[in-house]
Scaffold this motif. Structure first.
Motif, PDB file in Angstrom:
ATOM      1  N   ALA A   1       0.813  -1.223   0.000  1.00 48.77           N
ATOM      2  CA  ALA A   1       0.000   0.000   0.000  1.00 48.77           C
ATOM      3  C   ALA A   1       0.844   1.270   0.000  1.00 48.77           C
ATOM      4  N   LEU A   2       1.969   1.214   0.705  1.00 46.06           N
ATOM      5  CA  LEU A   2       2.864   2.378   0.850  1.00 46.06           C
ATOM      6  C   LEU A   2       4.296   1.918   0.569  1.00 46.06           C
TER       7      LEU A   2
ATOM      8  N   THR B   1      -4.448   5.260   4.569  1.00 45.86           N
ATOM      9  CA  THR B   1      -3.982   4.200   3.668  1.00 45.86           C
ATOM     10  C   THR B   1      -3.393   3.045   4.470  1.00 45.86           C
TER      11      THR B   1
ATOM     12  N   ASP C   1       0.659   7.944   4.898  1.00 51.12           N
ATOM     13  CA  ASP C   1      -0.735   8.308   5.110  1.00 51.12           C
ATOM     14  C   ASP C   1      -1.426   7.352   6.077  1.00 51.12           C
TER      15      ASP C   1
ATOM     16  N   GLU D   1      -6.204   1.114   6.308  1.00 51.18           N
ATOM     17  CA  GLU D   1      -6.963   0.294   5.361  1.00 51.18           C
ATOM     18  C   GLU D   1      -6.164  -0.948   4.954  1.00 51.18           C
TER      19      GLU D   1
END
Length: 64
Positions: free
Chosen positions: A26-27, A49, A46, A52
């Motif tokens: 995701a990151l 993010t 974030d 989630e």
């Protein structure tokens, strides 16, 4: 931005790897620190993010 979560259902090395992989997906460039003994996950990036991604991996992050 740094986000820290308590993930009480992250209880073993496999859980840690799953959470770390979800956050990396995701990151991708985010620094991730996990302290399994205290169930703390800290991620540079974030907050929404990261939260989630942890939830989609099957865990229950709570803001720390």
């Amino acid at each position: 931005m740094t986000a820290t979560f308590t993930v009480t259902d992250m209880t073993c090395g496999h859980c840690e790897k799953t959470v770390r992989a979800a956050l990396a997906e995701a990151l991708p460039d985010a620094a991730v620190t996990i302290d399994l003994s205290s169930h703390k996950v800290t991620v540079e990036g974030d907050r929404a993010t990261a939260e989630e991604a942890i939830r989609e991996a099957g865990y229950s992050p709570e803001a720390a």
